[in-house]
Write a protein that holds these residues in place. Structure first.
Motif, PDB file in Angstrom:
ATOM      1  N   PHE A 289      -2.307  11.082   5.921  1.00  0.00           N
ATOM      2  CA  PHE A 289      -1.830  10.284   4.795  1.00  0.00           C
ATOM      3  C   PHE A 289      -2.509  10.752   3.513  1.00  0.00           C
ATOM      4  O   PHE A 289      -3.635  11.226   3.537  1.00  0.00           O
ATOM      5  CB  PHE A 289      -2.182   8.802   4.993  1.00  0.00           C
ATOM      6  CG  PHE A 289      -1.416   8.140   6.106  1.00  0.00           C
ATOM      7  CD1 PHE A 289      -0.165   8.601   6.484  1.00  0.00           C
ATOM      8  CD2 PHE A 289      -1.947   7.045   6.773  1.00  0.00           C
ATOM      9  CE1 PHE A 289       0.542   7.989   7.513  1.00  0.00           C
ATOM     10  CE2 PHE A 289      -1.248   6.429   7.809  1.00  0.00           C
ATOM     11  CZ  PHE A 289      -0.006   6.901   8.173  1.00  0.00           C
ATOM     12  N   GLY A 290      -1.807  10.577   2.384  1.00  0.00           N
ATOM     13  CA  GLY A 290      -2.430  10.825   1.091  1.00  0.00           C
ATOM     14  C   GLY A 290      -3.305   9.645   0.687  1.00  0.00           C
ATOM     15  O   GLY A 290      -3.401   8.658   1.410  1.00  0.00           O
ATOM     16  N   THR A 291      -3.955   9.748  -0.480  1.00  0.00           N
ATOM     17  CA  THR A 291      -4.746   8.624  -0.985  1.00  0.00           C
ATOM     18  C   THR A 291      -3.795   7.519  -1.436  1.00  0.00           C
ATOM     19  O   THR A 291      -2.825   7.778  -2.135  1.00  0.00           O
ATOM     20  CB  THR A 291      -5.607   9.070  -2.175  1.00  0.00           C
ATOM     21  OG1 THR A 291      -6.357  10.209  -1.773  1.00  0.00           O
ATOM     22  CG2 THR A 291      -6.540   7.971  -2.628  1.00  0.00           C
ATOM     23  N   LYS A 292      -4.121   6.276  -1.037  1.00  0.00           N
ATOM     24  CA  LYS A 292      -3.180   5.197  -1.343  1.00  0.00           C
ATOM     25  C   LYS A 292      -3.630   4.359  -2.531  1.00  0.00           C
ATOM     26  O   LYS A 292      -4.818   4.311  -2.875  1.00  0.00           O
ATOM     27  CB  LYS A 292      -3.008   4.289  -0.130  1.00  0.00           C
ATOM     28  CG  LYS A 292      -4.258   3.488   0.180  1.00  0.00           C
ATOM     29  CD  LYS A 292      -4.067   2.559   1.357  1.00  0.00           C
ATOM     30  CE  LYS A 292      -5.393   1.807   1.626  1.00  0.00           C
ATOM     31  NZ  LYS A 292      -5.340   0.990   2.824  1.00  0.00           N
ATOM     32  N   THR A 293      -2.652   3.703  -3.150  1.00  0.00           N
ATOM     33  CA  THR A 293      -2.954   2.665  -4.127  1.00  0.00           C
ATOM     34  C   THR A 293      -2.381   1.366  -3.599  1.00  0.00           C
ATOM     35  O   THR A 293      -1.466   1.367  -2.768  1.00  0.00           O
ATOM     36  CB  THR A 293      -2.325   2.963  -5.505  1.00  0.00           C
ATOM     37  OG1 THR A 293      -0.909   3.080  -5.354  1.00  0.00           O
ATOM     38  CG2 THR A 293      -2.881   4.243  -6.100  1.00  0.00           C
TER      39      THR A 293
ATOM     40  N   GLU B 171      -5.424  14.547  -8.519  1.00  0.00           N
ATOM     41  CA  GLU B 171      -5.683  13.751  -7.328  1.00  0.00           C
ATOM     42  C   GLU B 171      -5.406  12.286  -7.603  1.00  0.00           C
ATOM     43  O   GLU B 171      -5.779  11.763  -8.656  1.00  0.00           O
ATOM     44  CB  GLU B 171      -7.155  13.897  -6.898  1.00  0.00           C
ATOM     45  CG  GLU B 171      -7.380  15.031  -5.929  1.00  0.00           C
ATOM     46  CD  GLU B 171      -8.848  15.189  -5.601  1.00  0.00           C
ATOM     47  OE1 GLU B 171      -9.529  14.165  -5.405  1.00  0.00           O
ATOM     48  OE2 GLU B 171      -9.310  16.346  -5.575  1.00  0.00           O
ATOM     49  N   VAL B 172      -4.757  11.623  -6.654  1.00  0.00           N
ATOM     50  CA  VAL B 172      -4.488  10.194  -6.796  1.00  0.00           C
ATOM     51  C   VAL B 172      -5.801   9.436  -6.606  1.00  0.00           C
ATOM     52  O   VAL B 172      -6.588   9.769  -5.719  1.00  0.00           O
ATOM     53  CB  VAL B 172      -3.451   9.739  -5.738  1.00  0.00           C
ATOM     54  CG1 VAL B 172      -3.273   8.227  -5.766  1.00  0.00           C
ATOM     55  CG2 VAL B 172      -2.126  10.459  -5.969  1.00  0.00           C
TER      56      VAL B 172
ATOM     57  N   GLN C  56       2.705   9.121  -8.397  1.00  0.00           N
ATOM     58  CA  GLN C  56       1.789   9.869  -7.525  1.00  0.00           C
ATOM     59  C   GLN C  56       2.258  11.311  -7.323  1.00  0.00           C
ATOM     60  O   GLN C  56       1.446  12.237  -7.305  1.00  0.00           O
ATOM     61  CB  GLN C  56       1.651   9.149  -6.174  1.00  0.00           C
ATOM     62  CG  GLN C  56       0.935   7.799  -6.293  1.00  0.00           C
ATOM     63  CD  GLN C  56       0.633   7.186  -4.935  1.00  0.00           C
ATOM     64  OE1 GLN C  56       0.758   7.823  -3.896  1.00  0.00           O
ATOM     65  NE2 GLN C  56       0.222   5.927  -4.942  1.00  0.00           N
TER      66      GLN C  56
ATOM     67  N   ASN D  81       0.869  -1.178   0.000  1.00  0.00           N
ATOM     68  CA  ASN D  81       0.000   0.000   0.000  1.00  0.00           C
ATOM     69  C   ASN D  81       0.903   1.224   0.000  1.00  0.00           C
ATOM     70  O   ASN D  81       1.776   1.348   0.859  1.00  0.00           O
ATOM     71  CB  ASN D  81      -0.887   0.010   1.245  1.00  0.00           C
ATOM     72  CG  ASN D  81      -1.978  -1.037   1.154  1.00  0.00           C
ATOM     73  OD1 ASN D  81      -2.716  -1.092   0.179  1.00  0.00           O
ATOM     74  ND2 ASN D  81      -2.061  -1.894   2.151  1.00  0.00           N
TER      75      ASN D  81
ATOM     76  N   ARG E 171       2.790  12.131   0.596  1.00  0.00           N
ATOM     77  CA  ARG E 171       2.253  13.336   1.232  1.00  0.00           C
ATOM     78  C   ARG E 171       3.380  14.353   1.339  1.00  0.00           C
ATOM     79  O   ARG E 171       4.571  13.984   1.353  1.00  0.00           O
ATOM     80  CB  ARG E 171       1.704  13.023   2.630  1.00  0.00           C
ATOM     81  CG  ARG E 171       2.776  12.510   3.577  1.00  0.00           C
ATOM     82  CD  ARG E 171       2.201  12.246   4.959  1.00  0.00           C
ATOM     83  NE  ARG E 171       3.191  11.597   5.826  1.00  0.00           N
ATOM     84  CZ  ARG E 171       2.902  11.097   7.014  1.00  0.00           C
ATOM     85  NH1 ARG E 171       1.688  11.158   7.509  1.00  0.00           N
ATOM     86  NH2 ARG E 171       3.845  10.529   7.748  1.00  0.00           N
TER      87      ARG E 171
ATOM     88  N   SER F 101       1.269   5.567  -0.538  1.00  0.00           N
ATOM     89  CA  SER F 101       0.750   6.915  -0.764  1.00  0.00           C
ATOM     90  C   SER F 101       1.897   7.897  -0.585  1.00  0.00           C
ATOM     91  O   SER F 101       2.954   7.531  -0.076  1.00  0.00           O
ATOM     92  CB  SER F 101      -0.381   7.238   0.228  1.00  0.00           C
ATOM     93  OG  SER F 101       0.116   7.223   1.549  1.00  0.00           O
TER      94      SER F 101
ATOM     95  N   GLN G 141      -7.830   6.122  -5.548  1.00  0.00           N
ATOM     96  CA  GLN G 141      -7.634   4.907  -4.766  1.00  0.00           C
ATOM     97  C   GLN G 141      -7.991   3.702  -5.619  1.00  0.00           C
ATOM     98  O   GLN G 141      -9.127   3.571  -6.079  1.00  0.00           O
ATOM     99  CB  GLN G 141      -8.502   4.933  -3.514  1.00  0.00           C
ATOM    100  CG  GLN G 141      -8.258   3.704  -2.659  1.00  0.00           C
ATOM    101  CD  GLN G 141      -8.863   3.801  -1.282  1.00  0.00           C
ATOM    102  OE1 GLN G 141      -9.244   4.873  -0.826  1.00  0.00           O
ATOM    103  NE2 GLN G 141      -8.959   2.664  -0.614  1.00  0.00           N
TER     104      GLN G 141
END
Lengths: 94, 482
Positions: B214-218, B249-250, B240, B203, B207, B205, B252
């Motif tokens: 936290f930022g949006t995760k992949t 914006e990332v 990212q 996982n 920031r 993200s 998810q």
């Protein structure tokens, strides 16, 4: 608590079921009736009750780590609707 | 560089296959590499009316791994059904653990840039592996049908989830390496990435540095080696950051690492994400793990990598770096220990393992356990160097040949006539010839440019195809030139 037709469609999709418009209506109503009936349980205060994990008063049912042969390849595939090279053949996935 | 404005936040989800004889819920064999669908039974094929029974060793191994990773072992734990439709799962659900996993709140220590950092382990749970799908056709998206082998279905797995404590691809790789070492030391898993007994998802993200949120995760999948993990994370972090820098914006989503193209590609977004509808498996009763059971397992814990590293430093006086490399794999550490039984110079053994042995293992894509040269054979080679039979340089060639042919050092040296020339009379002739043929360097040396001797030594080595005893050559040259 009530569920919408959309909820029923979603659950049907997850279960790979296809319903006609009439069936969707019917199941939405039936499911709501069932949930309404079960909703009675919410009248009980269960704040201090541990959730039940299993209805039987048992735990630690274990077996020793020993292996054995069970099915040969032919028997394992006997009921498969489609097969190839000793494997089950299934329709396109993605 | 805009990259300096951001930091990555990474957590890893690692799946390891446990080294048991039988599957987690039935007595089918777990052996790797059998013909398709020959290690199956009604339970793992999901036939109606069958019931799973838990393999006790799986619970033992989960407790053992949990203790080695400093976890709290649950007193009460249960299995749940994770529901999803995919043909690698014949029952339509995977038996896993949801809210009451067997281990929680652990950690392991990694070293990056000489600093020790503690990485939290959120949880470890037990579950069954799925079957193997082979897609007919070139690409999964174009496949008309797939073939399924259920031998792997029901092989016991541990899923080990880290806290999002990792801040760089290097830290992620260090964490995975340490985790692999610990699991191998405890002998709960082979951890062979190429056979799929160790698999890793990440996982990720990013920031702005200093941000609390936290930022949006992949979620990244399909990284089948340490190198792939490193490269996939580097790529995804940069991707990212680029999106954020462009004001975007990332999203998810789950992304797959494409090894050939060196990029990550979108598999599915969150809207299509699975809705697993977990619930307790009514076919399995809960586990109650008393403290006596935990203590019994604790007694079976072996010396772990950090302890072993300390022992190598204290007992053999190895430098910290050497000790870290050698104890990074149990097989390598065992190899070192066995080699020392036959050849006492720990530093020499360590040098050979770290330089030649690891280089060839990497080049041939082998694990230490599969090393074709046994510790005894390496020790024999080192003795030949020590006795002056062959030079260190020739020894490297001999070692490579031992590695590829399985022959002993003595046999190769004899066969190829590689014995070092330590006969002063024979060398003297060659030395005189080299002096006669190279008047300029000889003059340089005599005029005080002492480093010119290096060139002359090289010429003698060349004339003897590397077989001359270098110390003797040096001695003879100095004598003749003075």
């Amino acid at each position: 608590m009530s569920i919408s037709k959309k909820d029923v469609e979603h659950v049907a999709l997850l279960a790979r079921l296809e319903f006609s418009e009439e069936e969707l209506e019917e199941y939405t109503k039936q499911l709501n009736d069932i949930l309404g009936y079960v909703d009675k349980l919410n009248e009980l205060d269960t704040a201090d009750v541990e959730p039940t994990s299993h209805v039987l008063p048992l735990n630690n049912v274990l077996r020793e780590d020993a292996s054995r042969d069970y099915l040969d390849n032919e028997t394992a595939l006997k009921n498969a609707p489609d097969k190839k090279d000793g494997m089950f053949r299934v329709p396109k996935i993605v | 560089m805009s990259a300096n404005k951001y930091e990555a936040v990474i957590g890893l989800e690692v799946h390891v296959e446990l080294k048991t004889n039988s599957k987690i819920f039935c007595a089918c064999s777990t052996e790797f590499g059998a013909a398709p669908n020959t290690q199956v039974c009604p339970v793992c094929l999901g036939l109606p009316g069958t019931l799973p029974v838990v393999n006790k060793r799986v619970v033992d191994f989960a407790i053992k791994a949990g203790l080695a990773l400093n976890c709290k072992i649950a007193e009460f734990s249960k299995f749940d059904r994770k529901n999803y439709y995919y043909p690698d799962l014949p029952k339509g659900y995977q038996i896993s653990q949801y809210d009451l996993p067997i281990c929680e709140h652990g950690y392991l220590d990694i070293e990056v840039d000489g600093e020790t950092k503690r990485i939290g382990i959120t949880r470890i749970h037990m579950e069954e592996d799925a079957g193997k799908l082979m897609h007919e056709g070139d690409a999964i998206a174009e496949a008309e049908s797939s073939l399924v082998d259920y031998n792997r279905t029901g092989v016991p797995l541990l899923e080990i989830v880290s806290e999002p404590d990792l801040r760089s691809p290097e830290e992620a790789v260090a964490y995975l390496e340490k985790l692999k070492a610990i699991l191998q030391y405890t002998e709960v898993s082979d951890c062979k990435m190429q056979e799929g007994s160790l698999r890793c998802d990440a996982n990720v993200s990013v920031r702005p540095v200093g941000a609390a949120e936290f930022g949006t995760k992949t979620e990244l999948k399909n990284m089948n080696s340490f190198k792939a993990l490193q490269k996939a994370l580097e790529y995804e972090i940069e991707r990212q950051i680029d999106i954020l820098e462009d004001g975007g914006e990332v999203v998810q989503e789950t992304r797959s690492w494409n090894e050939n193209k060196g990029i990550t590609v979108s598999l599915r977004s969150k809207e299509e994400a699975h809705d697993y509808r977990y619930f307790p498996d009514p076919d399995l009763v809960p586990l109650v793990i008393d403290r006596e059971w935990v203590e019994r397992i604790r007694e079976t814990l072996p010396e772990l990598p950090d302890e072993r590293k300390r022992r190598l430093i204290e007992e053999y006086g190895l430098p910290e770096y050497d000790a870290t490399v050698i104890t990074s794999s149990k097989d390598l550490a065992d190899y070192f220990d066995r080699c020392l039984q036959y050849f006492g110079d720990a530093k020499k053994v360590s040098n050979w393992i770290m330089a030649e042995l690891l280089r060839l293992l990497n080049a041939r894509d082998l694990e230490a356990a599969d090393c074709p040269v046994s510790p005894e054979q390496l020790a024999e080679l080192l003795q030949l160097i020590d006795k002056g039979t062959i030079s260190g340089k020739i020894a490297k060639q001999v070692f490579e040949e031992m590695f590829d042919t399985g022959k002993t050092a003595a046999a190769i040296v004899k066969e190829k006539g590689l014995e070092q020339i330590s006969d002063a009379g024979e060398l003297e002739r060659i030395v005189e010839q080299v002096i006669a043929n190279n008047p300029d360097p000889v003059a340089d040396y005599r005029n005080g440019k002492k480093q010119a001797i290096g060139f002359l030594v090289g010429q003698v080595m060349k004339a003897t195809r590397g077989k001359a005893n270098p110390q003797l050559v040096n001695e003879l040259l100095r004598k003749k030139l003075s």
